[in-house]
Structure formats: C-alpha cells, structure tokens
Design a protein around this motif. Structure first.
Motif, PDB file in Angstrom:
ATOM      1  N   ILE A 195       0.849  -1.191   0.000  1.00 21.46           N
ATOM      2  CA  ILE A 195       0.000   0.000   0.000  1.00 21.46           C
ATOM      3  C   ILE A 195       0.886   1.243   0.000  1.00 21.46           C
ATOM      4  CG2 ILE A 195      -1.819   1.260   1.191  1.00 21.46           C
ATOM      5  CD1 ILE A 195      -2.683  -1.448   0.099  1.00 21.46           C
ATOM      6  N   LEU A 196       0.749   2.069  -1.053  1.00 24.48           N
ATOM      7  CA  LEU A 196       1.592   3.251  -1.211  1.00 24.48           C
ATOM      8  C   LEU A 196       0.866   4.544  -0.859  1.00 24.48           C
ATOM      9  CD1 LEU A 196       3.380   2.245  -4.538  1.00 24.48           C
ATOM     10  CD2 LEU A 196       4.221   2.013  -2.192  1.00 24.48           C
ATOM     11  N   GLY A 197      -0.441   4.485  -0.706  1.00 21.38           N
ATOM     12  CA  GLY A 197      -1.211   5.665  -0.340  1.00 21.38           C
ATOM     13  C   GLY A 197      -2.627   5.267  -0.006  1.00 21.38           C
ATOM     14  N   VAL A 198      -3.326   6.131   0.732  1.00 26.26           N
ATOM     15  CA  VAL A 198      -4.691   5.835   1.187  1.00 26.26           C
ATOM     16  C   VAL A 198      -5.607   6.997   0.836  1.00 26.26           C
ATOM     17  CG1 VAL A 198      -6.165   5.329   3.177  1.00 26.26           C
ATOM     18  CG2 VAL A 198      -3.825   4.430   3.096  1.00 26.26           C
ATOM     19  N   ILE A 199      -6.810   6.670   0.373  1.00 23.81           N
ATOM     20  CA  ILE A 199      -7.876   7.653   0.193  1.00 23.81           C
ATOM     21  C   ILE A 199      -8.871   7.431   1.323  1.00 23.81           C
ATOM     22  CG2 ILE A 199      -9.758   8.438  -1.298  1.00 23.81           C
ATOM     23  CD1 ILE A 199      -8.021   7.301  -3.649  1.00 23.81           C
ATOM     24  N   GLY A 200      -9.041   8.430   2.171  1.00 23.08           N
ATOM     25  CA  GLY A 200      -9.935   8.294   3.318  1.00 23.08           C
ATOM     26  C   GLY A 200      -9.388   9.087   4.493  1.00 23.08           C
ATOM     27  N   LEU A 219       2.835   7.097   5.879  1.00 20.38           N
ATOM     28  CA  LEU A 219       2.002   6.699   4.743  1.00 20.38           C
ATOM     29  C   LEU A 219       1.037   7.841   4.440  1.00 20.38           C
ATOM     30  CD1 LEU A 219       0.991   4.542   2.724  1.00 20.38           C
ATOM     31  CD2 LEU A 219      -0.544   3.720   4.538  1.00 20.38           C
ATOM     32  N   VAL A 220       1.015   8.295   3.203  1.00 19.95           N
ATOM     33  CA  VAL A 220       0.150   9.408   2.811  1.00 19.95           C
ATOM     34  C   VAL A 220      -1.312   8.977   2.820  1.00 19.95           C
ATOM     35  CG1 VAL A 220      -0.605  10.788   0.817  1.00 19.95           C
ATOM     36  CG2 VAL A 220       1.803  10.756   1.487  1.00 19.95           C
ATOM     37  N   ALA A 221      -2.153   9.806   3.418  1.00 18.82           N
ATOM     38  CA  ALA A 221      -3.606   9.604   3.379  1.00 18.82           C
ATOM     39  C   ALA A 221      -4.237  10.913   2.925  1.00 18.82           C
ATOM     40  CB  ALA A 221      -4.142   9.209   4.745  1.00 18.82           C
ATOM     41  N   ILE A 222      -5.170  10.815   1.983  1.00 20.11           N
ATOM     42  CA  ILE A 222      -5.873  11.991   1.471  1.00 20.11           C
ATOM     43  C   ILE A 222      -7.364  11.791   1.680  1.00 20.11           C
ATOM     44  CG2 ILE A 222      -6.250  13.518  -0.487  1.00 20.11           C
ATOM     45  CD1 ILE A 222      -3.788  12.394  -1.802  1.00 20.11           C
ATOM     46  N   SER A 223      -7.969  12.618   2.515  1.00 20.69           N
ATOM     47  CA  SER A 223      -9.412  12.511   2.725  1.00 20.69           C
ATOM     48  C   SER A 223     -10.154  13.387   1.730  1.00 20.69           C
ATOM     49  CB  SER A 223      -9.789  12.936   4.141  1.00 20.69           C
ATOM     50  OG  SER A 223     -11.201  12.950   4.279  1.00 20.69           O
ATOM     51  N   PRO A 224     -11.172  12.840   1.061  1.00 22.79           N
ATOM     52  CA  PRO A 224     -11.972  13.647   0.149  1.00 22.79           C
ATOM     53  C   PRO A 224     -13.175  14.300   0.813  1.00 22.79           C
ATOM     54  CG  PRO A 224     -12.540  11.343  -0.120  1.00 22.79           C
ATOM     55  CD  PRO A 224     -11.490  11.405   0.956  1.00 22.79           C
ATOM     56  N   THR A 225     -13.407  13.994   2.109  1.00 21.84           N
ATOM     57  CA  THR A 225     -14.661  14.436   2.734  1.00 21.84           C
ATOM     58  C   THR A 225     -14.531  15.022   4.130  1.00 21.84           C
ATOM     59  OG1 THR A 225     -15.002  12.158   3.492  1.00 21.84           O
ATOM     60  CG2 THR A 225     -16.077  12.783   1.428  1.00 21.84           C
ATOM     61  N   SER A 226     -13.372  14.908   4.773  1.00 20.20           N
ATOM     62  CA  SER A 226     -13.215  15.378   6.153  1.00 20.20           C
ATOM     63  C   SER A 226     -12.848  16.863   6.157  1.00 20.20           C
ATOM     64  CB  SER A 226     -12.127  14.578   6.875  1.00 20.20           C
ATOM     65  OG  SER A 226     -12.446  13.206   6.887  1.00 20.20           O
ATOM     66  N   THR A 227     -13.674  17.681   6.796  1.00 19.97           N
ATOM     67  CA  THR A 227     -13.498  19.132   6.710  1.00 19.97           C
ATOM     68  C   THR A 227     -13.067  19.801   8.009  1.00 19.97           C
ATOM     69  OG1 THR A 227     -15.838  19.514   7.206  1.00 19.97           O
ATOM     70  CG2 THR A 227     -15.223  19.310   4.885  1.00 19.97           C
ATOM     71  N   SER A 228     -13.006  19.087   9.121  1.00 26.44           N
ATOM     72  CA  SER A 228     -12.684  19.700  10.406  1.00 26.44           C
ATOM     73  C   SER A 228     -11.338  20.421  10.367  1.00 26.44           C
ATOM     74  CB  SER A 228     -12.649  18.642  11.511  1.00 26.44           C
ATOM     75  OG  SER A 228     -12.142  19.190  12.716  1.00 26.44           O
ATOM     76  N   VAL A 229     -11.277  21.596  10.981  1.00 26.30           N
ATOM     77  CA  VAL A 229     -10.030  22.353  11.008  1.00 26.30           C
ATOM     78  C   VAL A 229      -8.974  21.652  11.856  1.00 26.30           C
ATOM     79  CG1 VAL A 229     -11.101  24.588  10.577  1.00 26.30           C
ATOM     80  CG2 VAL A 229     -10.907  23.756  12.934  1.00 26.30           C
ATOM     81  N   GLN A 230      -9.367  20.686  12.670  1.00 24.26           N
ATOM     82  CA  GLN A 230      -8.399  19.948  13.474  1.00 24.26           C
ATOM     83  C   GLN A 230      -7.419  19.164  12.614  1.00 24.26           C
ATOM     84  OE1 GLN A 230     -11.521  18.136  16.315  1.00 24.26           O
ATOM     85  NE2 GLN A 230      -9.693  18.286  17.580  1.00 24.26           N
ATOM     86  N   LEU A 231      -7.803  18.894  11.370  1.00 27.44           N
ATOM     87  CA  LEU A 231      -6.922  18.151  10.473  1.00 27.44           C
ATOM     88  C   LEU A 231      -5.827  19.027   9.866  1.00 27.44           C
ATOM     89  CD1 LEU A 231      -9.498  15.879   8.612  1.00 27.44           C
ATOM     90  CD2 LEU A 231      -7.522  15.093   9.921  1.00 27.44           C
ATOM     91  N   SER A 232      -5.987  20.333   9.934  1.00 28.52           N
ATOM     92  CA  SER A 232      -5.002  21.232   9.354  1.00 28.52           C
ATOM     93  C   SER A 232      -3.671  21.090  10.096  1.00 28.52           C
ATOM     94  CB  SER A 232      -5.485  22.679   9.441  1.00 28.52           C
ATOM     95  OG  SER A 232      -6.666  22.860   8.691  1.00 28.52           O
ATOM     96  N   GLY A 233      -2.639  20.695   9.367  1.00 33.50           N
ATOM     97  CA  GLY A 233      -1.319  20.574   9.975  1.00 33.50           C
ATOM     98  C   GLY A 233      -1.173  19.438  10.940  1.00 33.50           C
TER      99      GLY A 233
END
Length: 477
Positions: A195-200, A219-233
């Motif tokens: 697994i080289l990357g995750v969507i979620g 491991l890189v993860a890219i969420s397409p739907t999570s908007t909380s500002v807690q995820l910033s940085g």
C-alpha cells in the motif's frame, strides 16, 4: 398572530415534518432512489448503524479489506459478481473479468465491481496499490459515492496505459465510520508494504483517529470528505481534497453580512460531532471578525431539543438568520428547523445539508436556503468530468465522488513522480505540485489543506429533480 396560534402552527409543522421524514425513509428503502443533480446516486440502500464490536481481532480487520477476493458490498450484488469474487479468490482472473463485465452491464454504477474488474485485469502482474477506506457498514450511500470517484480514476489511468506503464490496483477497506476501527484499518494498511497511499477516511472523527497511525508510519492519506479544522497541519502525510470548514465558514459569514445585510444569527449544531463543532466554531469566529454576532446556540445532541421551541427562542433573542451546522446524524432535526421556521428567517447551512433529502423534505420551506459546498456539478462549465462521469455511471455524481476522484488523481500524479511512500509525500508537499482534477487544479497548502474556495449554492424551484426544487450555484457577490 397570537403566541397560542403561533405555537399551534409550529406543532402542526413539526408533525408534518415527521410525516414527511417517514415518507422519505420509505422512499429510500423502497429502492426508488434516483440521481438528483449530482447528489444521490442510483441503486443505493439505506445506511446501517456502525458496528459496536471494537476493537476487533486481526482476522476481523482482514475481513474488512478486499481487492476482489471478498465481497464487501453484498447489497444488490448480481450472481455474476458473486461468481467473479470466487474466481478471483481461486486465481481465475479471465473468468472474473468476464463475470464482472457481465455484472456491470446489469448494474453500471457499481464501483466495487469496476474496481475489482480493473484489479482482475492486472492479475499477478506488477502494479502500484492504493487503498480506499470507506464507511460501508455505517453509510453505504457515502461509501458508494467515494468509491465511484476512486474507481473512475483507476479506470481512466489503467485504460491509458497505467502510471509510466504500471497499472494501478485499489484495495477497499470498510471502517464502518468508527474511529477505533479506522485506527485498526490504518495499522493494517501501514503494515502492508504494497500500500503506497490511502484515500480516506470519511468523517473528520475517523480521519483524525487514523491519521495518527498514518503519520507515525509515513504513509500518505488523502481525505476527500473530512473538513474539520483539526486536520489542518496534523501531520506532513495527511492531506485532503475537500476545503476545510474555515473556507465554508468564511463564505457563509460574508454572504450573511454582505448579501443578506443581516448582523445577528442563531446557530444550530451537534456537540457530539467533530465536524459540526468545527463548522460552528469557525463560523462564529469568522462572523465576529466580520462584525456580526451569534445571539444564541442550540444543540441537536440535547435530549430535550425541540425544533419549534428553539426557533421561537431564537427569534425572541433577536436572531435575523438561522445557521444549520448539522451533521449526517442530525440532518432530520435540521430539517425540522427548516419546516418550523417556515421562511421567517433566512437559512444558511454547511455541506451536510447538500442532499436530495433537503429538497424532498424541506421543499418550499427550504427555498432560498444558502449552503457552502465543496463542489457543484454545474459550477464549472469548462470541466469535462461531469460528462465523463455521467457516461460511466449512467447518472450525475455527487461532490463526494468528484473529490474522491481528485484524491485518487493526486496519488496517481504522486506515484508518477516517485512510486514510494516517501516519494509520494514529497511530491504532494512540493510547491510546484499540481494535478488536474474534477474540481479544477489540485494544490495543497503546507498544512495539507486543499488550496481552493468553496462553492455557494441556493435552493430554488427547478425541474432538474423530481421534487420541484434544486441547488443552483451562486456566482461571486
């Protein structure tokens, strides 16, 4: 109108809302769901409750992962799809390809089948693998929407020859939108060197829980739907293709003050939801910064919440606008507020209300409500994604599909630069990174946030849906 008469009207409105909501549930469970302007894809089933049995054993977690050897979405599975699963498990890829092609002729908008078809075509050949973590057991509609975006991106890159000649495989993971299970899924994915990357993941709470594991294991993860500002940085390996709540809050604040010319607002939110609290907090901060005022707050999570009484109290406290920061679990309460408000105060809302249910249940009472959403299918006439997705899935797709497509596209471009876990992270973090997605250019800020504004839409009468109302993009104001 006397207070007594007003109370009677509000109670009647609430009863009507409950009746309509019941009708809506019947409509969804009877299999009559249709596509509504890129909101709810066809042939979907009603959501189930998240599993409560966590933590789970390693064997149970493995049963939640599949590249084609297990059926994760049994609802409405064709007999040929079931046969294909058995064929893949036994290594008979040619039979699986034939069966999955037949299944897709029967059900064109089945993303699980398309992902497994592309995986079967690869067989045991060299490939790059990414994972898509979705809430199958908790919100099947959202899971299907996200998987459609991933499946389309995989299908397009493989049909064009792969990533510098190497095809892309996708592993599907079901986390039930449960933070603890999401963490276990993240551990399983990071321990799998393929697994080289995750969507979620789907919700902000599950993404936050899983992000700790991804960050620790680089491991890189890219969420397409999570908007909380807690995820910033939160970490150098955590990205998202959906704009954060800060963008939505700023847009709604500006609209309220500049366009509506209103200063005072009542905010409705769910204190049990990280997303809802994030949107409420960011909106409050933006509004006070712009010169407005929050005169009252109402918590959907309180056991004694009453929509009619809350709206009456909001008006009594001087509210000129209602802001709905509901999440999926409290959308029904938010729609009760829409009904009992009966257009007395202008309505604002976040992207959770961007569903066909708002048009169906809200109806005339929701007319002129303004929502801040990540993407609208009619907002960019220059994009060819709406047409290509419609041809592939036999209907218009949702914003979740578009931004999941963008997440997969970003990983594909990263793989093209350097097909290693570290290489992908460096590619996405580079100042010159850019990829063409469904919603325009994909660029990330140093925080991992998507560098893109939100889209405002307004509910108006229209014939693009069967409800007599639709969401219409609002141009700059």
């Amino acid at each position: 109108m006397s207070q007594k008469n007003e109370t009677v009207v509000l109670v009647l409105s609430l009863l009507i809302t409950i009746g309509l909501a019941s009708a809506g549930i019947w409509w969804l469970t009877s299999g009559r769901g249709i596509n509504v302007g890129g909101l709810s894809p066809q042939n979907q089933t009603i959501s189930k409750s998240p599993t409560e049995n966590s933590p789970q054993s390693e064997q149970q977690i493995q049963q939640r992962l599949s590249g084609g050897k297990k059926l994760l979405i049994p609802e409405q599975a064709t007999t040929t799809k079931q046969a294909a699963i058995q064929a893949i498990a036994s290594g008979n890829y040619n039979a699986a390809i034939s069966d999955l092609q037949a299944s897709l002729k029967t059900n064109r908008n089945d993303p699980e089948a398309l992902i497994y078809l592309n995986n079967a075509r690869i067989g045991d050949r060299k490939s790059y693998t990414i994972a898509a973590a979705v809430p199958i057991g908790a919100d099947i509609n959202a899971a299907l929407e996200i998987l459609r975006g991933v499946a389309q991106a995989q299908n397009e890159i493989n049909q064009s020859g792969g990533i510098s000649g190497t095809p892309l495989k996708v592993l599907i993971a079901n986390d039930d939108n449960n933070p603890e299970i999401a963490s276990q899924i993240a551990s399983a994915l990071t321990n799998n060197s393929e697994i080289l990357g995750v969507i979620g993941h789907f919700s902000s709470d599950t993404t936050l829980a899983a992000s700790k594991i991804y960050q620790q294991n680089q491991l890189v993860a890219i969420s397409p739907t999570s908007t909380s500002v807690q995820l910033s940085g939160v970490g150098s390996n955590i990205f998202r293709t959906v704009p954060s709540d800060r963008f939505a809050a700023n847009a709604l604040s500006r609209y309220m003050l500049a366009k509506l010319q209103k200063q005072k607002v009542a905010v409705f939110f769910n204190s049990a939801s990280g997303y809802s609290k994030s949107l409420k907090s960011e909106f409050t901060t933006a509004l006070y910064g712009d010169g407005g005022q929050v005169v009252s707050e109402f918590d959907f999570a309180k056991g004694n919440f009453n929509a009619a009484e809350s709206v009456t109290n909001a008006i009594a406290q001087g509210a000129e606008v209602i802001m709905l920061a509901s999440n999926s679990a409290t959308l029904d309460q938010a729609l009760q507020v829409v009904q009992v408000n009966a257009k007395r105060l202008p309505l604002l809302a976040g992207d959770d209300a961007y569903t066909a249910k708002t048009l169906q249940i809200g109806g005339a009472a929701a007319a002129d409500m303004v929502l801040a959403v990540p993407w609208h299918i009619l907002a960019d006439p220059q994009s060819n994604f709406p047409q290509t997705s419609k041809q592939l899935w036999n209907g218009e797709v949702s914003w979740r599909t578009a931004l999941a497509y963008d997440a997969a596209t970003a990983l594909i471009v990263g793989l093209g630069r350097n097909p290693t876990r570290t290489g992908i992270q460096q590619a996405l973090s580079a100042s010159d990174f850019s990829a063409k997605g469904a919603s325009g250019q994909i660029r990330f800020l140093p925080s991992g946030d998507r560098n893109r504004a939100v889209q405002l839409v307004i509910v108006k009468p229209g014939n693009r849906t069967s409800y007599g109302y639709e969401f219409v993009p609002i141009s700059a104001f």
